[in-house]
Design an enzyme around this catalytic site. Structure first.
Site, PDB file in Angstrom:
ATOM      1  N   GLU A  79     -10.401  -5.198   5.951  1.00 34.67           N
ATOM      2  CA  GLU A  79     -10.937  -4.917   7.296  1.00 34.67           C
ATOM      3  C   GLU A  79     -12.447  -4.639   7.349  1.00 34.67           C
ATOM      4  O   GLU A  79     -12.883  -3.669   7.972  1.00 34.67           O
ATOM      5  CB  GLU A  79     -10.168  -3.735   7.905  1.00 34.67           C
ATOM      6  CG  GLU A  79      -8.684  -3.999   7.965  1.00 34.67           C
ATOM      7  CD  GLU A  79      -7.864  -2.833   8.525  1.00 34.67           C
ATOM      8  OE1 GLU A  79      -8.413  -1.739   8.698  1.00 34.67           O
ATOM      9  OE2 GLU A  79      -6.670  -3.035   8.779  1.00 34.67           O
ATOM     10  N   GLU A  91       0.968  -8.467   6.326  1.00 38.13           N
ATOM     11  CA  GLU A  91       1.460  -7.268   7.021  1.00 38.13           C
ATOM     12  C   GLU A  91       2.141  -7.683   8.319  1.00 38.13           C
ATOM     13  O   GLU A  91       1.737  -7.279   9.411  1.00 38.13           O
ATOM     14  CB  GLU A  91       0.286  -6.307   7.310  1.00 38.13           C
ATOM     15  CG  GLU A  91      -0.505  -5.941   6.067  1.00 38.13           C
ATOM     16  CD  GLU A  91      -1.587  -4.905   6.318  1.00 38.13           C
ATOM     17  OE1 GLU A  91      -1.532  -4.172   7.311  1.00 38.13           O
ATOM     18  OE2 GLU A  91      -2.506  -4.823   5.475  1.00 38.13           O
TER      19      GLU A  91
HETATM   20  C1  GLA Z   1      -3.724  -1.754   8.117  1.00 39.01           C
HETATM   21  C2  GLA Z   1      -3.756  -1.540   6.629  1.00 39.01           C
HETATM   22  C3  GLA Z   1      -2.416  -1.174   6.110  1.00 39.01           C
HETATM   23  C4  GLA Z   1      -1.743  -0.142   6.945  1.00 39.01           C
HETATM   24  C5  GLA Z   1      -1.678  -0.601   8.346  1.00 39.01           C
HETATM   25  C6  GLA Z   1      -0.942   0.425   9.168  1.00 39.01           C
HETATM   26  O1  GLA Z   1      -3.199  -2.941   8.480  1.00 39.01           O
HETATM   27  O2  GLA Z   1      -4.207  -2.663   5.926  1.00 39.01           O
HETATM   28  O3  GLA Z   1      -2.560  -0.694   4.826  1.00 39.01           O
HETATM   29  O4  GLA Z   1      -2.424   1.070   6.876  1.00 39.01           O
HETATM   30  O5  GLA Z   1      -2.984  -0.764   8.804  1.00 39.01           O
HETATM   31  O6  GLA Z   1       0.138   0.962   8.487  1.00 39.01           O
END
Ligand code: GLA
Length: 361
Positions: A154, A261
């Protein structure tokens, strides 16, 4: 007519039941010609019914929190390995692939990281040497288990007027910290696949910035193998064309793609924390279930088309029994973003995805 019989017979044979007890196959088997398929987990989920479900359905896992900077390196001279060790042992014993998450991020960082003994901001030299020490220790420890690392998480800003996110990493080190993180990870384990991981990767404006950053790393000869598309999506979007365009553009960079994710929230996207309003609905209504099925169906159709570049698809959490989206960003609100329900049973959306796969073939 003969062909119709075979199609029907194939479909019936492939119909997943309600849960592992009814179906010898899991997602990993249905998707075996496509990609690895997995979930993020907590150390306590390496035992008990959730562990059984993981082993039946998935062939790759990620530590949800246990390998992040804060949890694993809480003090400058102390690493806390227990949680991550448990997850790594679970992967090793059960032949699961393990993704490492994450080496350099602005969130979930320990309080000592960016400051010196007087409580003032450290300089670039100190911060980069701390980053190197951290990456070297963590990557070495899991060198035999982790095959792919989310090196930087990020780093791109969501603000249209900003390129990189303003974080202590950027303020202290400038853009160089990105290249350094990848270099340190590569030095620690030259075999590991190295990823840049982010959310909203389909947003046209953010996509342009991500591509700019990756091209700049590639131009400097920095070892980067792939992009992690987080995939925290919603029943309200993104649409098929937005996903298709984004994935095709990342593919064109010559990178591997991991969906890292994945979840599909049953609420419109929102990022600011707030309390649930007294009359705000949070039931998983028939309408929301239908929208979620359609959205997952669209997502997996796009992913299946790109199976040559997508190597792995990981859900963020295992089931609706426990998801980070419960109470986030809205305190007091339950969410239902995954393929298994609050009792760990397959939801109808599971069957829909598999039926979609079979039709594609
Ligand atoms: C982001 C992070 C993850 C996690 C999510 C929320 O996507 O990369 O590690 O913390 O937020 O759980």
């Amino acid at each position: 007519m003969y062909w119709l019989f075979w199609i029907l017979a194939g479909w019936l044979a492939a119909r997943p039941g309600d849960g592992p007890q009814d179906d010898p196959r899991g997602l990993k088997d249905y998707f075996q010609d496509y990609f690895l398929i997995g979930a993020s987990i907590a150390p306590f989920e390496t035992e008990g019914p959730v562990a059984d479900l993981i082993l039946h359905e998935f062939n790759t896992i990620t530590a949800e929190n246990a390998m992040k900077f804060g949890p694993i390196h809480p003090e400058e001279n102390r690493f806390k390995w227990q949680g991550a060790d448990r997850i790594a042992a679970f992967a090793r014993l059960n032949n699961l692939k393990l993704r490492g998450h994450t080496l350099c991020w602005h969130n979930q960082t320990p309080s000592w990281l960016f400051i010196n003994d007087e409580g003032r901001s450290v300089n670039k030299e100190v911060l980069l040497s701390r980053l190197k020490h951290h990456i070297t220790e963590v990557v070495h420890r899991y060198q035999n288990e982790v095959y792919a690392w989310d090196v930087v998480n990020e780093a791109i800003s969501d603000n249209p007027d900003e390129y990189l996110r303003i974080t202590p990493w950027l303020t202290v080190c400038g853009e160089e910290y990105l290249a350094k993180a990848f270099q340190y990870a590569h030095e620690a384990d030259p075999e590991a696949l190295l990823f840049y991981n982010d959310y909203n990767t389909w947003h046209p404006e953010k996509r342009v910035k991500i591509i700019r950053m990756i091209r700049s790393l590639q131009a400097q000869g920095i070892p980067i193998d792939g992009i992690g598309i987080q995939g925290h999506w919603s029943i309200y979007g993104p649409d098929e064309a937005q996903l298709e365009t984004a994935i095709s553009e990342y593919e064109a960079l010559g990178l591997l793609i991991h969906i890292t994710e994945l979840d599909v929230s049953v609420y419109p996207p929102e990022s600011k924390r707030r309390d649930k309003l007294p009359d705000e609905p949070d039931a998983f209504t028939a309408q929301k279930q239908k929208m979620q099925q359609e959205q997952y169906d669209r997502i997996f159709r796009v992913l299946a088309r790109h199976r040559n570049s997508i190597q792995s698809v990981t859900f963020w959490n295992v089931s609706d029994q426990r998801t980070w989206l419960d109470h986030f960003p809205v305190r007091g609100r339950k969410n239902y973003p995954l393929l298994f329900d609050t009792s760990l049973r397959r939801k109808p959306v599971y069957t829909k995805i598999i039926a979609g796969l079979i039709q594609e073939n």
